[in-house]
Design an enzyme around this catalytic site. Structure first.
Site, PDB file in Angstrom:
ATOM      1  N   GLU A 177      -2.005  -7.021   7.415  1.00 17.51           N
ATOM      2  CA  GLU A 177      -0.685  -6.933   8.031  1.00 17.51           C
ATOM      3  C   GLU A 177      -0.683  -7.595   9.412  1.00 17.51           C
ATOM      4  OE1 GLU A 177       1.067  -2.967   7.735  1.00 17.51           O
ATOM      5  OE2 GLU A 177      -0.292  -2.536   6.086  1.00 17.51           O
ATOM      6  N   HIS A 228       0.836  -1.200   0.000  1.00 16.07           N
ATOM      7  CA  HIS A 228       0.000   0.000   0.000  1.00 16.07           C
ATOM      8  C   HIS A 228       0.872   1.252   0.000  1.00 16.07           C
ATOM      9  CE1 HIS A 228       0.936   0.930   4.206  1.00 16.07           C
ATOM     10  NE2 HIS A 228       0.737  -0.362   4.472  1.00 16.07           N
TER      11      HIS A 228
END
Length: 285
Positions: free
Chosen positions: A203, A101
């Site tokens: 994550e 990202h």
């Protein structure tokens, strides 16, 4: 200058100080064998990212054809299809285009305060009174521009024969979905490809408030309704993975990512006809 040049913090984040391989091997040995039937290897000679000699801090994927080591994308397609055509009955080859990202407000906060102070204090909070990084932070302006630079790189590579991914997946975090949208929305119809949101792509779980996702209704409003994102079956309304008391280890996270890869390689793999179609139509992700 490119906005996608990794920093020392990026490097340290991707290279944990502790050796987690033994922990991962132990955890994997404790799992039901039928849940982990695939064993994964990276095939060398295709992408620079897989080579030990590649310096992560100097590697520039947008300037080096995403790391392609072959003469052309058509040669990659040819060789991967050849590998699948000659593969054993229980083997399959896929090419995964993995995107990090863009900069989120949590990343900005780490840069503002430094990693030691972030780990000591700020990761447990959601704001410093100036910026908000949790739960589920947005991309910063820089993060959006990083995704747009990534978009331009994809446009260039597609123009010279790079294969278009056949399926798209995203973690449930806003920063990941925003990166996907800003990278691909001008290139293809996202509602047609319907990116799937998978919990196992998120994550490291726990403690850091930036790693707590939004509720399902919020994600649906932001990305499902407007861009056609789909939720994996069983996706819960609230984030029942997150806890402030426990932080997932690297070995545990690696096992979780393995579960996603098991899912990916198990798709359409229940008959000889399905396997042939899988090798032909589900190669690039």
């Amino acid at each position: 200058m490119s906005l996608l040049i990794p920093s020392k913090v990026d490097y340290d984040d991707a290279h944990p100080a502790t050796n987690h391989f033994q922990e991962y091997a132990t955890l994997l040995s404790q799992q039901p064998r039928e849940d982990f039937s695939w064993k994964f290897e990276v095939v060398p000679g295709f992408f620079m990212q897989a080579e030990e000699s590649t310096d992560d801090l100097k590697f520039r994927y947008t300037e080096q054809h995403f790391g392609l080591m072959l003469e052309s994308w058509s040669e990659l397609i040819k060789q991967v299809h050849a590998l699948n055509e000659s593969a054993a009955d229980n083997e399959c080859y896929k090419v995964l285009f993995l995107a990090r990202h863009g900069q989120g407000f949590h990343n900005f906060a780490v840069g503002k305060y430094g990693l030691p102070e972030w780990n000591r204090k700020w990761r447990h909070l959601t704001t410093d009174g100036e910026i908000v990084w949790g739960p589920d932070p947005y991309l910063t302006e820089r993060g959006v521009n990083q995704a747009l630079e990534n978009r331009d790189a994809w446009k260039n590579e597609l123009s010279i024969g790079c294969p278009l991914p056949q399926k798209f997946y995203s973690s449930p975090f806003t920063r990941s979905a925003m990166t996907l949208v800003n990278t691909w929305n001008e290139i293809l119809d996202l509602k047609r490809v319907a990116p799937m949101i998978k919990e196992n792509l998120r994550e490291t779980i726990g403690v850091n408030r930036c790693d707590q996702r939004s509720d399902k209704k919020t994600i649906e409003k932001r990305y499902a309704n407007q861009y056609g994102f789909l939720f994996e079956p069983g996706f819960h309304e609230i984030d029942d993975y997150f806890t402030e008391e426990w932080r997932e280890s690297i070995g545990e996270q690696t096992l979780r990512i393995n579960r996603f890869l098991q899912f990916l390689f198990d798709l359409d793999w229940n008959s000889e006809q399905a396997k042939a179609k899988n090798r032909r139509d589900s190669t690039f992700f």
